[in-house]
Design an enzyme around this catalytic site. Structure first.
Site: not given
Ligand SMILES: Nc1ncnc2c1ncn2[C@@H]1O[C@H](COP(=O)(O)OP(=O)(O)O)[C@@H](O)[C@H]1O
Ligand SMILES: Nc1ncnc2c1ncn2[C@@H]1O[C@H](COP(=O)(O)OP(=O)(O)O)[C@@H](O)[C@H]1O
Ligand SMILES: [Mg+2]
Ligand SMILES: [Mg+2]
Lengths: 1114, 399
Positions: B46, B227, B229, B255-256, B259, B300, B351, B353
């Site tokens: 990330s 991830g 971006g 996370c990503f 989103q 984000f 997270h 994890e």
């Protein structure tokens, strides 16, 4: 869940007198607790026998009981106040043990008092080391192999399979009292014996030694919703084997990967849940094997602790304050983070700086004591420093200690250092081991060698090597350029150290530095590594880029605190500083506190408007002053309230152009410099004991012959009565000088010894007074219980004076005023007088707030320290009287006869200081102060007050039983009446030959016992020492003649101290004790009265209507 | 000439010393407040294209070991620290951090006032930055030029750059109970490991996988990883989630992945001023009313109805039925988790994890298992429970 509505009044138990292992960190936590509970609108009832604390100020609780913290006294308070709940987790082990006792005896149930903060089961699970091991196991973690023992036989068997060395530790004691390493059977028998005695549950634990492992602590908090946060991780630089209280510790932990750290966190959380601490803070200690990472859980404290105070200061997360809120119903997510204001307390602080705590010891006061550091805590105080790197924080912490030998130095040629000898010395942990390590590295020892000798983690050692490298660069640099200097400062070198390295004076280095524009910036402790803006100005200096001090409009006053606690300078001085902060804030100033003691209320970020956590050295203070002058107008600096530490800076600060408010440095000099002070006395026609100075035995002899024996001798350049001795004849005078020289103290014309006529059988009088240049306010006149010759800090005293007549008090007042005027005092003044054969002698005058200010304030219900702060900033006593801060008429010298009597009693640490062969060090009192704390007994008359003070200090005088009497010839006459009285009260008397003889002459029957020196009799008749150790004696009266404690006296006192029996070493104490015993005889629940009631009564008689204080700090 | 310089997009510069590889690098400057776990941080995909500023002053103390990597390489574009360790100390350490950075060609800078830099980013927001050291050091103007020429994070589609080129399987530990298709958008090693520990056989698939690729492994559940971006870009993957939801295959995103679920539910994502990067973030699980301390790494976030509204979460309608905000960050009310009430799907922005970070949120993997085994009923229960929660807590609030 917000505030519980079923609670309206709460009883908070304090921790009592300052003792090693339980110091003023509990004043900090207790004060915070009282504050928030009152903010929540709850009625707070407080009991604490320690008058020096801030928490026992009438304004911090609704009912403040300065009474002994014993189950029956607390029951009496409960019966009177009927609180809904008892909060026992903020007063250390004392509070916890008392709460357990009250639960056990059914008192809590009887009065329907709920225990909040921790339930009994949880406390027992955590405190009972054996039960706790079960907890650890259930949490899937490991604890050291161990065996629980109740008898000596069990002990020996257990040691058999655990193997030596083995750790011995009693259950339910604090600060590791009675614990340690036993290396063989002999040591084991001795220590386990003591341990069984020290443990309230006569239970000791033998444990496999894991000495040398890495040691860590976690501070956790849990709320009723089972939310748990880890507030702080602390890594001990000294590995396992040195009590965390005696270790150099670092926050956050420096040498753990995330995996290992999270493992500790998981275990910690599992343990707090399994133990069942449902709300509040707790501390868990771990050992980690540096070879394979194996983790062992050492212990858990289900309460706020010394470490949680440290953690609070280190992170800005106020554990005690939040624990109190959780106890009354809130959850972590409902409590805002004070510092960011935006975010909740249900997070884990993250640090972008390094915090180092270093312990302060007092071995010089106990020459006979074994200075090896072990599992029993021995330090008397600590200093904390914050820096952006470990090197910076460490060097700041070391100079905060104010003990030169702790500092890293580069004296002499490295070639002259004996590396192997240094490594050998470093093997044994002692006070100042770190500087030995530094010298060893300097002498070329490798990191591996030092690690091998000390077990200190290589990362820390490498940081010390880094300091060595920087020192080398500084020393070798052709000239002191900006880059060289900046690098040195960045790693925490003081101007003085740089100066020493370049053989130039400190102030020249400072000049160069300022010319080069190299100054520290001040960063902020914000709990979140700058992720959110901080609303609280809690600063520390660092040689970094960006400064965060914000400008302010209000006129500022900077208050210098008293640094690390030490014997002679403790919480009493913090009390005065904190009061000044409150008083000046109330009168519109912006208050700025500078101090480096993490245990104190003064270093709580909401005590003053701004807090600078900085060492109290000239350099560091000058930089703070500079920073504050840049951000606004500094009216002046207060040096009078923090004890000798800031007072010692006064002249040099002034020389650097810093405005000092209150008594001027010139005036301070007049009082402190003997010659000058002598002239002040002469002009006022006052007398001090005959004296002279000598730089050789012959000169000393000459002086002594002139002024006559006994004489009091002391090195001229030491304070706090250091090295003071009473010398009764020429022979002992010779031996004193011999010893002085022997112990490396060089007696020279520059450093002579002072020889004073020792006033025998003199009554010592302590005075605290306030002077504004015109009027004197006599705060209080205290009559010592012990004769002059026993340090004012170690002797009990009574206020109002127990035996002085008005005529004498008037003389005291006149002389005090004459001295105040002659010296030019603006603020507080403390004087010690001695009254011998009707003559009043001046012993010394201290132009500052004294140790007794809080006691006097509480005894008379007058906020002396606040008044002092106001006077220092220009208010007159007349104005303060008009304002209602001081009584309209009269003062502490004109207390009405109906006024309650307050007795202060000292608490001594002898039990903690064993000689290398396990004997208790000599406990005879003398002119050198050795007490760590004090208690106060207040009641309607002297005997009752005295009895309470004894109860608070050590559990109290026996009501019956056997008294052993052995007094020196000069005391024989004075002893007869009191001993007679004891017999009438039903005591049996044991006496040594001579004493028994005198008693018989006066028709007092007594049993003669064998002297220790005589040894057991033919048919094995025990000596007195054996009898004491067998518990046959309930109270000991032993007045040694002369300072040189002869074998017998010493053995007797040591045995008595070891057995925890009261020991009376002066005849004055004896008669007071007899009165006390009479006063206590035959009552039900003791009578208790709150300070507020005492003051109200006194003020009524006095016609004093105090201006009501707003809640301090708010 | 300075040894190393950090140049920010807005022109502010910090002079320091070269650390790790020397040369030049550009990326988005972000700060991480974790005090432990730099090895996990550096190897977290990330952080791809980001210049990471560590607020903890001492970095590298425990060296570099062979166990704690979260992926095959270091991803950060650049590394900014104050006091790098000169010597590592840990029984697991194999080499020093500086050597590892150099070996992997990661340009770093040390001896800068990281707190000043962090405060700057906090006030001005995350921005592009460049580190220049050794020969790469040039005139301020020239260096600023380079920084401003760098692509910005908004609009960056990076999952493809960090994802595994080909699918691979992580075997279940012990008896296999379930199969999960895990889309690698920058997955961390600990994630499949935690699933495997729960008897899940994890098929890690490339970011570019199609619905058929996913169905091909006959998954009991589908997982979307974290991830790098801008989630606003990854349109195909969003489509993929839609397909999964339609088939009512239990879905879990991190996370990503959170989103993207948000977008699949028709919600917008936006860029936070300076993001959440640390391991001390308090997140409220509205289902239980409990607070967990969690590891974050996101710039984000999802914009959803009812995020900041106390603890009760009113469900809102989406193309896939009702959904609700299940988790919020107590620091700033940012959406930290979504939960669908009519299809078996949920996700969190942080997270569970950990690695690095506290293990408080590991229970979410059990919820995922729960979802795959018990199926939808439990959702209803959760929802019901949370409504009651919301109610009682609501009462508490006012008083
Ligand atoms: N098994 C052991 N082997 C070696 N040292 C130990 C052992 N247990 C404790 N210690 C040391 O003794 C100190 C005090 O022990 P602890 O259990 O914390 O007692 P206390 O209640 O006095 O804090 C610890 O800080 C640790 O350094
Ligand atoms: N001339 C003296 N005669 C008798 N006792 C004395 C004399 N001078 C000092 N003392 C005793 O020694 C103690 C310490 O002396 P002091 O001058 O007060 O030193 P300090 O600075 O340590 O307070 C006093 O409290 C007093 O009991
Ligand atoms: Mg301990
Ligand atoms: Mg004195």
């Amino acid at each position: 869940m917000p505030l519980r509505y079923d609670l309206s009044s709460i009883l908070v138990i304090g921790s009592g007198p300052i003792v090693i292992g339980q110091a003023c960190e509990f004043d900090y936590s207790g004060t915070q607790a009282c504050r928030v509970l009152r903010e929540e609108g709850l009625r707070v009832v407080l009991v604490n026998s320690n008058p020096a604390t801030i928490m026992t100020d009438p304004e911090f609780a609704d009912a403040t009981y300065v009474e002994p913290i014993t189950p029956d006294v607390v029951e009496a308070i409960i019966a009177k106040e009927r609180p809904d709940a008892l909060l026992p987790t903020l007063g250390g082990q004392t509070a916890l043990n008392t709460a357990i006792a009250l639960h056990g005896s059914g008192v809590l149930e009887k009065y329907g008092v709920e225990l909040i903060g921790a339930n009994v089961e949880a406390i027992q699970l955590a405190e009972d080391r054996h039960a706790f091991k079960g907890v650890v196991e259930r949490c899937g973690a490991e604890s050291a192999r161990s065996a629980i023992c109740h008898t000596m036989d069990e002990v020996l068997v257990a040691a058999g399979d655990l193997g030596y060395p083995v750790v011995v530790r009693p259950s339910f004691t604090m600060g590791g009292l009675g614990s340690g390493f036993a290396h063989d059977d002999v040591e084991l028998r001795r220590m386990a014996g003591a341990g069984l005695h020290a443990s309230p549950t006569t239970e000791v634990l033998l444990e496999e030694s894991i000495i040398g492992w890495k040691e860590y602590e976690l501070e956790l908090m849990r709320d009723r919703n089972d939310n748990v946060v880890v507030v702080c991780s602390i890594e001990n630089l000294d590995p396992m084997g040195v009590h965390t209280g005696d270790s150099v510790t670092v926050a956050p932990s420096m040498t753990l990967t995330d995996r290992e750290f999270q493992r500790l966190r998981d275990i910690g959380i599992a343990v707090i849940r399994e133990v069942g601490v449902d709300t509040g803070g707790c501390n868990i200690q771990f050992a980690v094997n540096p070879v394979d990472g194996r983790i062992i859980v050492i212990e858990m404290n289900p309460r706020v602790s010394r470490s949680s105070a440290l953690a609070s200061k280190a992170t800005g997360f106020p554990i005690a304050k939040i624990a109190a809120r959780l106890a009354v119903g809130y959850t972590l997510d409902e409590i805002p983070n004070d510092i960011t204001r935006e975010t909740p307390a249900s997070f884990e602080p993250t640090l972008d700086y390094v915090v180092v705590k270093v312990p302060r010891f007092a071995f010089e006061k106990f020459p006979a004591a074994d200075a090896t550091l072990t599992t029993t805590m021995k330090s008397v105080g600590e200093a904390m420093a914050v820096g952006r790197s470990f090197t910076e924080a460490l060097q700041k912490a070391l100079r905060s200690l104010e003990s030169p030998k702790a500092l890293f130095h580069w004296d002499g040629a490295p070639g002259d250092l004996d590396r192997d000898a240094l490594l050998e010395t470093a093997r044994v942990p002692t006070d100042g081991r770190l500087s030995t390590v530094q010298q060893a590295l300097r002498a070329g020892a490798t990191i591996e060698q030092v690690h091998d000798a000390t077990g200190i983690d290589p990362w820390f050692l490498d940081q010390l090597v880094l300091i060595e490298e920087v020192a080398h660069e500084v020393a070798e640099a052709p000239e002191l350029t900006a880059p060289v200097l900046r690098r040195a400062k960045r790693h925490g070198f003081s101007d003085a150290q740089v100066g020493a390295l370049r053989s130039m004076p400190e102030d020249v280095v400072r000049g160069v530095r300022h010319a080069l524009g190299i100054r520290p910036v001040f960063k902020t402790v914000d709990t979140c590594a700058a992720e959110f803006a901080a609303a609280t100005p809690y600063h520390y200096s660092s040689y970094d880029e960006e400064d965060e001090v914000t400008p302010s409009e209000r006129r500022k006053v900077i208050i210098l605190g008293s640094g690390p606690n030490r014997i002679g300078q403790g919480v009493e001085f913090d009390y005065s500083c904190v009061h000044a902060a409150f008083a000046l804030r109330e009168s519109g100033y912006e208050t700025v506190m500078v101090n480096c003691n993490p245990e104190t209320v003064s270093t709580d970020y909401d005590t003053s408007d701004r807090l600078y956590f900085e060492p109290l050295t000239l350099e560091d203070v000058l930089e703070v002053v500079h920073a504050e002058q840049r951000s606004g107008e500094v009216v002046g600096v207060i040096v009078q309230l923090g004890g000798q530490t800031p007072l010692g800076l006064a002249a040099r600060l002034e020389a650097c152009g810093v405005p000092i408010v209150g008594t001027s440095p010139a005036a301070i000099h007049l009082a402190e410099e003997r010659g000058a002070f002598g002239r002040v006395l002469a002009e006022a026609g006052l007398i001090s004991p005959k004296h002279g100075t000598a730089s050789s035995f012959l000169e000393a002899k000459a002086v002594a012959d002139r002024i006559g024996y006994p004489v009091l001798v002391r090195p001229s350049y030491v304070l706090g009565g250091r090295g003071m001795e009473i010398v009764y004849d020429e022979e002992s005078l010779a031996s004193y000088l011999g010893r002085a020289t022997g112990s490396g103290v060089r007696i020279t014309p520059e450093n002579p010894v002072l020889v004073d006529r020792f006033l025998d059988d003199a009554i010592e009088i302590d005075v605290d007074a306030l002077y504004d240049g015109h009027e004197l306010y006599l705060g209080g006149v205290m009559e010592h219980i012990e004769e002059a010759g026993i340090h004012s800090g170690d002797s009990g005293c009574a206020l109002p004076p127990a035996t002085l007549g008005t005529a004498e008090v008037t003389r005291v007042r006149e002389q005090t005023e004459a001295i105040a005027r002659g010296v030019g005092v603006r603020g507080l003044l403390n004087i010690q007088f001695a009254l011998a054969a009707g003559v009043l002698y001046v012993l010394e005058a201290n132009p500052r707030a004294s140790r007794t200010v809080p006691f006097v304030s509480k005894a008379t219900g007058v906020p002396l320290a606040k008044a002092c702060a106001r006077v220092m900033l220009g208010s007159s006593i007349a104005e303060l009287r008009a304002e209602g801060l001081l009584p309209a008429v009269g003062d502490g010298g004109t207390l009405p006869p109906e006024a309650p009597v307050s007795v202060k009693e000292a608490v001594l640490p002898f039990k903690r200081f064993l000689t290398p062969d396990g004997q208790v060090v000599d406990s005879v009192l003398g002119p050198e102060m050795r007490s760590t704390g004090e208690v106060m007994g207040i009641d309607v008359d002297f005997p009752r007050a005295f009895a309470k003070s004894q109860q608070a200090a050590y559990g109290g005088l026996p009501q019956s039983g056997t008294v052993f009497v052995s007094v020196s010839d000069r005391d024989k006459r004075a002893m007869i009446f009191p001993v007679k009285r004891l017999v009438d009260l039903g005591f049996d008397v044991l006496a040594t030959e001579g004493t028994a003889h005198t008693l018989r002459r006066h028709g007092i029957a007594s049993t003669v016992v064998r002297k220790h020196s005589a040894g057991p009799g033919p048919d094995g008749e025990p000596t007195i020492v054996q009898r004491i150790l067998d518990g046959e004696v309930d109270v000991v009266v032993n007045t040694p003649s002369g300072r040189s404690a002869r074998a017998d006296g010493y053995e007797i006192r040591a045995a008595t101290t070891a057995m925890d029996r009261p020991i009376i070493t002066t005849v004055q104490q004896l008669s007071a004790a007899v009165q006390g015993i009479e006063a206590m005889s035959g009552e039900g629940l003791p009578s208790v009265t709150s300070l507020q009631d005492h003051s109200r009564a006194l003020h009524a008689i006095w016609g004093f209507i105090p201006a009501t204080d707003p809640e301090p700090g708010s | 000439m300075a040894d190393a310089v950090l140049v920010l997009e807005d022109g502010r510069t910090f002079v320091g010393r070269a650390y790790g590889a020397s040369g030049r690098t550009v990326g988005e400057a972000v700060f991480c407040t974790a005090m432990t776990g730099y090895q996990e941080t550096l190897t977290d995909p990330s952080y791809h294209r980001q210049v990471v500023v560590m607020t903890a002053p001492h970095i590298g103390n425990t060296g570099w070991n062979d166990e704690d990597d979260e992926s095959a390489r270091i991803w950060v574009a650049g590394y900014v620290v104050r006091d790098p360790a000169r010597r590592a100390s840990s029984w697991r350490s194999r080499r020093g951090l500086a050597d590892e950075l150099a070996a992997q060609g990661v340009v770093g800078i040390s001896d800068v006032d990281t707190r000043a830099l962090t405060r700057h980013l906090r006030e001005r927001g995350a921005m592009r930055a460049g580190i220049f050291s050794g020969d790469a050091v040039a005139s301020d103007a020239a260096m600023l030029e380079v920084v401003r020429a760098a692509p910005s994070m908004a609009g960056a589609d990076l999952a493809g750059e960090v994802s595994t080129p080909r699918a691979y399987v992580v075997e279940a530990v012990g008896e296999k109970r379930l199969t999960v298709a895990a889309l690698d958008l920058g997955i961390k090693g600990m994630t499949p490991e935690l699933m495997a520990q729960r008897g899940i056989e994890v098929h890690v698939l490339p970011a570019a996988s199609t619905v058929d690729d996913v169905l091909a492994v006959a998954p009991d559940g589908v997982f979307f990883s974290n991830g790098p971006g801008d989630p606003g870009t990854a349109n195909d993957v969003v489509g993929l989630i839609g397909a999964v939801l339609e088939r009512r295959i239990p879905f879990f995103g991190i996370c990503f992945g959170n989103q993207l679920l948000g977008r699949a539910l028709g919600l917008d994502t936006y860029k936070l001023t300076y993001g959440h990067r640390g391991i001390n973030q308090p997140v409220l699980d509205r289902t239980t009313g409990k607070v967990e301390v969690t590891a974050h790494n996101h710039g984000f976030a999802v914009r959803a109805p009812g995020a900041g509204t106390g603890t009760g979460a009113e469900p809102f309608d989406t193309p896939h039925g009702r959904a609700r905000v299940s988790h919020v960050c107590l620091n700033d009310d940012v959406v930290e988790g979504l939960e669908c009430l009519d299809v078996p799907a949920f996700s969190v922005q942080y997270h569970p994890e950990a690695a690095a970070g506290p293990h408080d949120a590991a229970y979410l993997f059990d919820r995922f298992v729960d979802l795959m085994t018990v199926g939808c009923e439990s959702r209803a229960r959760h929802a019901g429970a949370s409504q009651r929660e919301a109610h009682t807590r609501g009462e508490g609030e006012g008083s």
